[in-house]
Scaffold this motif. Structure first.
Motif, short mmCIF file in Angstrom:
data_model
loop_
_atom_site.label_atom_id
_atom_site.label_comp_id
_atom_site.label_asym_id
_atom_site.label_seq_id
_atom_site.Cartn_x
_atom_site.Cartn_y
_atom_site.Cartn_z
N SER A 65 6.36 27.51 41.58
CA SER A 65 6.55 28.79 40.80
C SER A 65 5.89 29.20 39.69
CB SER A 65 8.05 28.72 40.45
OG SER A 65 8.65 28.41 41.93
N ASP A 66 5.61 27.89 38.61
CA ASP A 66 5.21 28.09 37.50
C ASP A 66 3.68 28.32 37.77
OD1 ASP A 66 4.67 27.81 34.57
OD2 ASP A 66 3.36 26.08 34.87
N ASN A 67 2.91 27.84 38.44
CA ASN A 67 1.35 28.19 38.84
C ASN A 67 1.43 29.54 39.43
OD1 ASN A 67 0.42 25.59 38.25
ND2 ASN A 67 0.39 24.87 40.28
N GLU A 68 2.21 30.00 40.41
CA GLU A 68 2.22 31.37 40.80
C GLU A 68 2.31 32.39 39.76
OE1 GLU A 68 5.31 31.78 43.50
OE2 GLU A 68 4.29 30.72 45.23
N LEU A 69 3.26 32.01 38.59
CA LEU A 69 3.45 32.92 37.33
C LEU A 69 2.11 32.80 36.62
CD1 LEU A 69 5.01 34.56 35.53
CD2 LEU A 69 5.80 32.59 34.50
N ARG A 70 1.87 31.77 36.37
CA ARG A 70 0.05 31.56 35.55
C ARG A 70 -0.90 32.37 36.38
NH1 ARG A 70 -1.21 25.77 35.63
NH2 ARG A 70 -3.02 26.53 34.48
N ILE A 101 -2.94 35.45 34.89
CA ILE A 101 -4.43 35.43 34.67
C ILE A 101 -4.91 36.66 35.46
CG2 ILE A 101 -6.37 34.49 35.67
CD1 ILE A 101 -5.13 31.75 35.04
N ASN A 102 -4.26 37.29 36.51
CA ASN A 102 -4.86 38.35 37.46
C ASN A 102 -4.57 39.48 36.42
OD1 ASN A 102 -5.68 37.40 39.88
ND2 ASN A 102 -3.59 36.90 40.65
N ASN A 103 -3.39 39.64 35.72
CA ASN A 103 -3.13 40.86 34.94
C ASN A 103 -4.06 40.87 34.07
OD1 ASN A 103 -0.73 41.64 36.33
ND2 ASN A 103 0.61 40.27 34.87
N ASP A 104 -4.50 39.91 33.23
CA ASP A 104 -5.46 39.74 32.32
C ASP A 104 -6.88 40.03 32.89
OD1 ASP A 104 -4.11 38.82 30.45
OD2 ASP A 104 -4.46 36.57 30.50
N ARG A 129 -13.67 32.60 33.31
CA ARG A 129 -12.78 31.58 32.69
C ARG A 129 -11.51 31.88 33.51
NH1 ARG A 129 -9.08 31.54 28.77
NH2 ARG A 129 -10.08 33.45 27.59
N TYR A 130 -11.01 33.15 33.76
CA TYR A 130 -9.92 33.35 34.39
C TYR A 130 -10.22 33.05 35.91
CZ TYR A 130 -8.32 35.99 30.66
OH TYR A 130 -7.62 36.57 29.49
N ASP A 131 -11.34 33.24 36.60
CA ASP A 131 -11.51 32.83 38.05
C ASP A 131 -11.36 31.15 37.84
OD1 ASP A 131 -11.84 35.44 38.80
OD2 ASP A 131 -14.14 35.28 38.37
N LEU A 132 -12.12 30.62 36.98
CA LEU A 132 -11.91 29.01 37.05
C LEU A 132 -10.52 28.53 37.09
CD1 LEU A 132 -13.50 26.16 37.38
CD2 LEU A 132 -13.58 26.47 34.58
N GLU A 133 -9.52 29.17 36.13
CA GLU A 133 -8.36 28.92 36.03
C GLU A 133 -7.43 29.23 37.31
OE1 GLU A 133 -6.78 30.74 32.59
OE2 GLU A 133 -7.63 29.62 31.16
N LEU A 134 -7.81 30.35 38.00
CA LEU A 134 -7.23 30.61 38.92
C LEU A 134 -7.55 29.84 40.37
CD1 LEU A 134 -7.49 34.52 39.26
CD2 LEU A 134 -5.47 33.12 39.03
N LYS A 135 -8.85 29.30 40.24
CA LYS A 135 -9.23 28.21 41.36
C LYS A 135 -8.57 26.90 41.10
CE LYS A 135 -13.50 26.33 43.23
NZ LYS A 135 -14.84 25.98 43.11
N ASN A 136 -8.66 26.59 39.79
CA ASN A 136 -7.50 25.36 39.46
C ASN A 136 -6.25 25.48 39.77
OD1 ASN A 136 -10.06 24.12 38.54
ND2 ASN A 136 -9.65 24.85 36.33
N ILE A 137 -5.62 26.64 39.75
CA ILE A 137 -4.05 26.72 40.11
C ILE A 137 -4.06 26.80 41.62
CG2 ILE A 137 -2.35 28.56 40.15
CD1 ILE A 137 -3.33 29.36 37.22
N GLN A 172 1.71 22.38 47.76
CA GLN A 172 2.26 22.88 49.05
C GLN A 172 2.20 21.74 50.13
OE1 GLN A 172 3.37 26.21 49.18
NE2 GLN A 172 4.15 25.14 51.14
N THR A 173 1.00 21.03 50.06
CA THR A 173 0.83 19.88 51.00
C THR A 173 1.88 18.68 50.63
OG1 THR A 173 -1.50 20.18 51.40
CG2 THR A 173 -0.62 18.11 51.92
N GLU A 174 2.10 18.43 49.38
CA GLU A 174 3.17 17.51 49.23
C GLU A 174 4.59 17.96 49.56
OE1 GLU A 174 4.49 14.61 45.35
OE2 GLU A 174 2.91 16.18 45.03
N TYR A 175 4.74 19.28 49.22
CA TYR A 175 5.78 20.05 49.35
C TYR A 175 6.34 19.66 50.83
CZ TYR A 175 9.67 23.43 49.77
OH TYR A 175 10.65 24.30 50.14
#
Length: 708
Positions: free
Chosen positions: A18-23, A27-30, A670-678, A686-689
């Motif tokens: 959920s935190d990653n989705e918020l982040r 980032i998409n808003n930025d 930078r935003y693209d890289l952060e999104l990729k990492n997220i 998701q796999t672990e979940y």
């Protein structure tokens, strides 16, 4: 892993996802904001590319161009090499600077308006007249001879006539105006209490005077022409042995017999001298003067002497000899071309004759004609000079006074101031014809135009009867009838007199004085004599001033006025004064005819305002053409108004655009890289979940199976 532990791990993973989705959402808003920022930067850059500035073209003396930001001030500022522009508002009023409006409001006329800009109209014409003031000049005396005046009181002017002095030298005759150059300038410009020249010339009284003068001059010329015609008739009535003088002249010139020519000379002499039955007819017919008139008698006596001397082979020289002495040498000059030099040797004299002429430099030179003359003393005490030759070559001078010493000790000799001597030589037929021709020409050419206007023959109509006498025409009341030319002349003189003096021409105003009415200087004297009323006296003085100025201008040309810019003499004196005067004259005329409104100084210097005013149609552009007329045009059709990109602003906008876009791109990466990492982390979580949830699900399933 126990079920409790699995549940705890699953909750932890769910929280992180959920935190990653918020982040990711943040980032998409930025990134969306970066897109908006990128559009803004692009728009700013595009505006900079499209933002062209209106520029105004200035010219210099060599027609080089320079450009300045278009404002009201740059558009309307004076430049002698620029086209003149102005702007008007929707009401048709001319928009002017606050300074121009103030200058217009405090000015009473164009001249005072131009003076606000340092403009002054002046001329050096009158300063140059100083060289013709206080100078020596020639005028004429009562005998019509040219006489020199040492110093004039004012500026002199030409009369257009020549006259000879007592030595026969011709001179240009001038008149002393009596006015200094400064006074003449005041008279011309209307200063110091004078009416200006143009004011006088355009006045009603001057027009009336000129009209009366023109009519008088026309009538006088017509009457003079008629008088010459009458003189010809009178001249033709003079006959000797049935022949008039014209016939005598023609026959004499055609003759080849010297004795016949002498008879014609005798006939001319008889007509002039009035001998025999002719009485005084020639004098009376030709002049109408009394036979006792001294000037007429002197003239006819001179004519008779010419003929008599010719018949006697003589030439009479009147008081022509001038005597200068140098010891025993005496020089006689007869005032013509003959020079005698007497040398005394003992008690006797010898004489030499020289002819004088001019060399190429205009200097007098003497040419020796005869080596020596015989000098004899006559019984009357005078001397005679004889060249000792005979026949046609013999020349004798008689009646020459003998020089006398001033005193016993002096070497100088004295001579009488006035005397007459004769030259005797053998004349041939051509010499005699020349004498006769000269006398007849003098009578016909001189006396024809010398007539007494008061004589009835020139006023009344007449014919020649069968007896050769004059017979006057009469009306029904037996009154002699005036010829039309005399009537018109008399009426024109009366009208001119009344125009000048304001009074009826008096009956005692002699006909011989009428011509003086056309002479401005003579009129002034007549005005003093006849005391015209105050108004006419004042008007006449003004007319005289205008006439004097006319004479001055006829002699030296007309004044040439030019404008000078006293506010900047070094740069524009005698260079752009006239151009500047025309510029502000155009402005003054437009403000007068269209009205005006002052534009605030702040708006006058604003480029944004004038561009907005033109683009929105708030103002119209006005331009002066080659004929100094104002014409309305549009700023888009004006060749002196152009659009120009601001390269400095464009360069700055480009730099700002590049910097902003680089910053946006870096953030976006930078935003693209952060999104990729997220996204990578999200996939791992998701796999672990999924794995933990599957394990938990299986444990629950086994548990239900055990207790089922």
């Amino acid at each position: 892993m126990g079920m409790a532990a699995g549940q705890a791990r699953l909750l932890s993973i769910t929280s992180r996802m959920s935190d990653n989705e918020l982040r990711a959402q943040l980032i998409n808003n930025d990134k969306m904001r970066l897109a908006t920022k990128s559009a803004q930067v692009s728009e700013a850059y595009t505006n900079a590319l499209n933002n062209a500035q209106l520029m105004f073209t200035n010219y210099d003396k060599e027609n080089n161009t320079s450009y300045k930001e278009l404002t009201f001030n740059s558009l309307t500022a004076y430049n002698q090499y620029n086209n003149q522009y102005a702007i008007s508002n929707s009401a048709g009023q001319l928009l002017v600077s606050e300074t121009d409006a103030k200058n217009f409001e405090k000015s009473t006329d164009l001249a005072s308006f131009l003076k606000c800009y340092g403009l002054e109209e002046t001329t050096t014409y009158f300063d140059n007249l100083s060289k013709y003031s206080g100078v020596s000049y020639y005028t004429t005396n009562d005998l019509g001879e040219a006489v020199s005046i040492d110093k004039s009181n004012g500026v002199v002017y030409n009369t257009g006539s020549l006259a000879e002095d007592k030595n026969g030298v011709s001179h240009n005759i001038q008149v002393d105006s009596g006015y200094s150059p400064e006074t003449l300038q005041n008279m011309y410009e209307g200063k110091d209490g004078y009416d200006s020249y143009n004011t006088i010339k355009s006045s009603e009284y001057y027009y009336n005077y000129q009209s009366a003068l023109s009519n008088f001059s026309t009538a006088e010329e017509a009457y003079t022409t008629k008088a010459a015609e009458i003189m010809n008739k009178l001249y033709d009535t003079v006959k000797v042995d049935g022949k008039n003088l014209s016939t005598i002249n023609s026959e004499m010139n055609a003759s080849t017999d010297i004795e016949a020519v002498k008879k014609y000379l005798e006939m001319i002499k008889a007509a002039i001298d009035g001998t025999g039955s002719y009485g005084n007819k020639v004098k009376n017919q030709l002049t109408g003067f009394s036979k006792n008139d001294e000037s007429v008698n002197s003239y006819f006596e001179a004519m008779k002497t010419l003929v008599t001397d010719g018949l006697n082979n003589e030439r009479t020289i009147n008081s022509g000899l001038k005597c200068t002495t140098d010891g025993n040498q005496i020089t006689y000059n007869d005032g013509d071309q003959d020079v005698f030099v007497l040398n005394k040797s003992g008690a006797s004299w010898t004489a030499q004759l020289y002819k004088t002429s001019k060399d190429e430099n205009g200097n007098e030179k003497w040419v020796l004609e005869e080596t020596k003359y015989q000098v004899t003393k006559n019984s009357d005490g005078t001397l005679s000079f004889t060249n000792g030759l005979t026949g046609e070559d013999e020349i004798t001078y008689t009646g020459i006074p003998e020089p006398e010493k001033k005193d016993l000790l002096s070497l100088d000799y004295t001579m009488p101031d006035s005397y007459t001597f004769k030259e005797t030589t053998q004349l041939d037929i051509d010499d005699l014809k020349y004498i006769g021709q000269h006398v007849i020409d003098s009578l016909s050419n001189t006396l024809k135009y010398t007539f007494d206007i008061k004589r009835e023959e020139y006023q009344k109509a007449w014919t020649i009867n069968n007896n050769g006498d004059i017979e006057f025409k009469e009306d029904a009341n037996h009154n002699k009838i005036d010829i039309p030319e005399y009537t018109a002349y008399k009426d024109a003189a009366a009208k001119l007199y009344e125009t000048i003096f304001g009074n009826t021409m008096p009956t005692n105003f002699d006909e011989n004085q009428w011509s003086s009415l056309a002479d401005i200087n003579a009129i002034n004297q007549l005005g003093q004599n006849f005391n015209p009323n105050t108004t006419k006296a004042t008007e006449f003085e003004k007319i005289k001033q205008a006439k004097v100025l006319d004479a001055i201008m006829n002699t030296y040309g007309e004044p040439n006025y030019d404008w000078i810019d006293t506010s900047n003499k070094n740069a524009s004196y005698n260079e752009n004064g006239s151009a500047k005067a025309q510029w502000y004259t155009n402005l003054y005329n437009k403000m007068t005819t269209s009205g005006y409104k002052a534009l605030q100084d702040g708006l006058a210097s604003s480029a944004e305002w004038i561009q907005f005013a033109f683009e929105s149609g708030l103002v119209c552009l006005e331009q002066v053409d080659a004929n100094n007329n104002w014409n309305t045009t549009t700023y888009t059709n004006c060749s002196d108004i152009t659009e120009q990109t601001n390269n400095a602003a464009l360069t700055k906008a480009e730099a700002e655009y590049n910097a902003a876009m680089a910053k946006i791109e870096n953030k976006d990466k930078r935003y693209d890289l952060e999104l990729k990492n997220i996204d990578t982390e999200h996939n791992s979580l998701q796999t672990e979940y999924d794995s933990i949830k599957t394990a938990i699900d299986k444990n629950i399933e086994r548990t239900f199976k055990i207790y089922s």
